[in-house]
Design an enzyme around this catalytic site. Structure first.
Site, mmCIF file in Angstrom:
data_model
loop_
_atom_site.group_PDB
_atom_site.id
_atom_site.type_symbol
_atom_site.label_atom_id
_atom_site.label_comp_id
_atom_site.label_asym_id
_atom_site.label_seq_id
_atom_site.Cartn_x
_atom_site.Cartn_y
_atom_site.Cartn_z
ATOM 1 C CD GLU A 418 33.888 45.727 34.462
ATOM 2 O OE1 GLU A 418 33.754 46.440 33.440
ATOM 3 O OE2 GLU A 418 34.992 45.349 34.868
ATOM 4 C CD GLU A 498 36.639 41.326 33.711
ATOM 5 O OE1 GLU A 498 35.490 40.859 33.508
ATOM 6 O OE2 GLU A 498 37.036 42.384 33.223
#
Length: 802
Positions: A418, A498
């Protein structure tokens, strides 16, 4: 099934590896001048490493680590150790190896700084030869650890020399650090080629002729191939050796049969061995295809993965290997076959264990590049890795890949999670590409990905062409976007890096052949990343003590290859402390308040204000009239019984959703029977508990080794007279140990419990708590006794072993 091995001193011709964990002195504050041999450390604490001083507490809302660090302390610590080196080593090379120091470490030998390393997760080494005194003269190594710049992470990191340390001696002509690369190629069931590459440096004063002798040993201990090659190496030069060994009918490494060969590489000058390295290797073919995802040895396999943070619960970041072994066994039992190391380099023995247990690994390097993710302008200054990325990313990546590339468990690298850097322009493209290119140069056998964030949102990476440069496109959450991306780009390999626990995300993996796998957030609860009064996040399949969350039971029904069935009942969500700003008083949230915004997917996210529990003992039975019962099963049909009376049969949903019954509450036994083709294949039952009567102790291991990495988990359960766990009991359990053992830590699964981990007592949560027991002798009995007011004591005995 697997034994935990301590890091022991090893001597083989050419190389000596000395365990350097014992007898350090430690001070939890800054100490100017402590790097000097003359400094007086007599009042310092003596301990062994690995050691995490942050987990020792005290926990406090005012600690600068904040929500990310689980409100544990930060600061500066010093370690010192006096040692001697044999006179024979004066003509050799001697180096120190640290598997990890958290964080911003500086190492001194005899008062001289030999190096600094800001990244707390990376393994590193320093050549000490020039600073050492030989022949029995004392040497002093000092390590300063600075974890004071906070916040520094979005989750708990720990602090200190929290991994193993070794002192290594070799000849002056030797293999480079992690310089031996074993690469299986052209792997089939009939044969395989094992390529051996070795980087060798001559640090002697003279040119010399050196022979690389390689021996391949199969999983039974039999030598199956040997090879020799000779080169002349000039003084001060490094050369590369390459050999190929062909193996017929190889014993292949896979998730069910993780068979390991050993490759012994020796460097010989005449009759003298100057260095030697033994490398475990798994012969396997792993590949990813755009249309069908992941393949292992010719078998199409979904990656059923979990993300794991670097903490062991009550032991913090100094994690005995037995902690990971217990967790891995539990996760494998419900079908997990892969792990994402979120979001950093793990200890080398973590990957060794994955190799031995047959777990596939996404090996991740960083959580952040140059953008600040830890304070985001809200909490003042910070000490995150973004401050060091530009200078250190290449060194840290190089060390990680060189160290990890021989592990058969590692099938893919990830270079970021991220990432908040601007990925829309050429600068962002270049940051990714330079990392991927470096990894390819060091290990051309594995692909590279990163965990993309909102690819159609803030980052725009699906629209700019950024994703097209990735070996494999990895995305966090928003599975529909990843599916849509592949449909638009069918030549691209995709993977969920994820993922949450909801049904729609599982179906995205189940129903799309091109989806290589998913990695759930998370496999186990972890410390940090939650707001006071919570001490940690509860997104796991397992809680920190090893108990199953609802999500773990649901996942077993989706991923387990064996028939399973689990029952849970509804319970109104109890009042929970609100998130409390510093200095404010906690307030209660009324029962029934939807919890999704507070707890995430904890225990099925307390769906709609309802929590599901694995018991048949409501706290208020007089007012608990009707239970919403959910059953997770992968069998064809499930029948539910209450006190022997059938409540009906329900069939497995084609969408894999849970089965539900509305059941008028009645004390007794609730039982589920799962059947395939009419045959019973699995059962589960819940019983109503009576009044708490006694403590039962159970140990996950009846024997525990006398080494740092060994531990036995002892669970204290408060039960009624019939042995049924009393889930509403909150008793303070006092643990006592006699014989050759010690209590390493205690814990329960209550995220709002602020009691210290290094203690001899713990309150039960949902009827249980744990104590971690270590041996302090090589033989003898270790007796653990647990007591609480008004309850009969519990006792269990385990054996110490060498």
């Amino acid at each position: 099934m697997f034994s935990v091995q301590a890091v022991k001193a090893q001597t083989q011709p050419g190389r000596t590896i000395r365990n350097f964990d014992k007898s350090w002195r430690f001070l939890k504050e800054d100490a100017p001048g402590a790097e000097q041999p003359s400094f007086d450390d007599s009042h310092w604490r003596t301990l062994d490493v690995p050691h995490d001083w942050s987990i020792e507490g005290p926990m406090a809302q005012t600690n600068p680590t904040g929500r990310g660090g689980g409100y544990m302390p930060a600061g500066i610590g010093w370690y010192r150790k006096t040692f001697t080196v044999a006179a024979a080593d004066a003509n050799r090379k001697v180096r120190i190896e640290f598997d990890g120091v958290m964080a911003n470490s500086e190492v001194f030998v005899n008062g001289v700084s030999v190096g600094k390393r800001p990244y707390g997760y990376v393994s590193f080494t320093y050549d000490l030869t020039a600073q050492l005194q030989f022949g029995g003269k004392p040497n002093l190594i000092a390590v300063r650890v600075d974890n004071s710049a906070q916040p520094s992470s979005r989750w708990y990191t720990g602090a200190g020399i929290y991994r193993h340390v070794r002192l290594v001696s070799t000849g002056t002509t030797h293999f480079d650090q992690w310089g031996v690369f074993i690469r299986p190629m052209q792997v089939t069931a009939q044969k395989a080629v094992v390529r051996v590459q070795a980087n060798v440096t001559n640090e002697s004063a003279a040119v010399g002729s050196y022979t690389l002798q390689t021996t391949l040993i199969d999983p039974t201990g039999k030598t199956v191939k040997t090879s020799e090659s000779k080169q002349t190496i000039a003084a001060g030069k490094t050369v590369d050796y390459t050999q190929t060994l062909e193996v017929t009918s190889p014993a292949l490494w896979d998730t069910e049969h993780p068979q390991l060969y050993k490759v012994l590489t020796k460097l010989v000058a005449g009759t003298v061995t100057t260095d030697a390295v033994t490398t475990p290797v798994g012969i396997r073919e792993a590949k990813f295809l755009a249309a069908t995802g992941f393949w292992l040895n010719g078998k199409n396999l979904k990656l059923y993965g979990v993300c794991l943070h670097e903490d062991g619960g009550a032991v913090g970041s100094a994690i005995p290997l037995a902690v990971w072994e217990r967790r891995f066994k539990q996760l494998k039992a419900i079908g997990v076959n892969a792990i994402r190391t979120a979001h950093n380099e793990v200890a080398p023995e973590f990957l060794d264990l994955c190799d031995r247990m047959g777990l596939l690994v996404m090996d991740e390097t960083f959580d952040t590049w140059e953008a600040n993710k830890v304070s985001r302008g809200k909490e003042g200054g910070s000490g995150g890795y973004h401050l060091y990325f530009k200078q250190w990313w290449a060194k840290d990546t190089r060390n990680q890949v060189l160290r990890d590339r021989n592990h058969p468990s590692v099938v893919i690298y990830s270079v970021g999670n991220e990432i908040h850097d601007n990925l829309k322009d050429s600068t962002g493209f270049r940051k990714y590409k330079m990392q991927q290119d470096l990894i390819h140069s060091l290990d051309p056998s594995r692909p590279v990905t990163m965990a993309l964030l909102q690819p159609n949102g803030s980052s725009q990476v699906y629209k700019t062409g950024f994703a097209e440069q990735m070996d494999i496109v990895g995305q966090n959450y928003r599975e529909n976007e990843l599916v849509a991306y592949h449909q638009e780009h069918p030549d691209r390999i995709v993977i969920g890096t994820e993922n949450t626990h909801v049904l729609t995300q599982w179906l995205a993996l189940r129903d799309n052949a091109f989806m290589s796998g998913q990695f759930l957030w998370t496999g186990v609860d972890y410390l940090g990343e939650d707001v006071w009064p919570s001490r940690g996040a509860t997104f796991g399949l397992l809680d920190r003590t090893g108990g199953w969350h609802t999500n773990g039971l649901q996942r077993a029904a989706w991923w387990s290859a064996k028939p399973v069935v689990f029952i849970q009942r509804s319970s109104p969500t109890p009042p929970r402390p609100a998130r409390v700003p510093a200095g404010a008083a906690p307030a209660a949230i009324p029962a029934g308040t939807p919890a999704a915004g507070l707890d995430g997917p904890t225990a099925a996210a307390a769906r709609g204000g309802i929590e599901y529990l694995s018991d048949w003992t409501p706290a208020e039975p007089a007012t608990y009239t009707t239970a919403r019962v959910q059953v997770f099963s992968n069998a064809d049909e499930t029948e539910l019984f209450l006190n022997g009376k059938s409540l009906g049969v329900k069939h497995k949903s084609p969408l894999d959703s849970a089965l539900f019954w509305n059941v008028p509450f009645e004390k007794g036994t609730l039982k589920a029977i799962a059947r395939n083709q009419g045959q019973e294949v699995a059962t589960d039952e819940l019983k109503t508990a009576g009044e708490p009567a006694k403590i039962i102790l159970t140990a996950d291991k009846s024997r525990v080794g006398n080494n740092w990495d060994a531990v036995s988990f002892v669970t204290a359960s408060v039960v009624d007279a019939k042995g049924v766990v009393c889930p509403n009991s909150a008793k303070l359990i006092q643990f006592r140990v006699s014989g050759g053992g010690v209590i390493a830590a205690v814990d329960n699964a209550d995220r709002n419990d602020h009691a210290p981990y290094q203690a001899t007592e713990r309150k039960t949560y949902k009827g249980t708590c744990i104590a971690l027991i270590k041996a302090k002798a090589a033989t003898g009995k270790i007796t653990i006794k647990a007591s609480a007011q008004g309850l009969a004591d519990g006792v269990v005995t385990i054996d110490a072993m060498p």
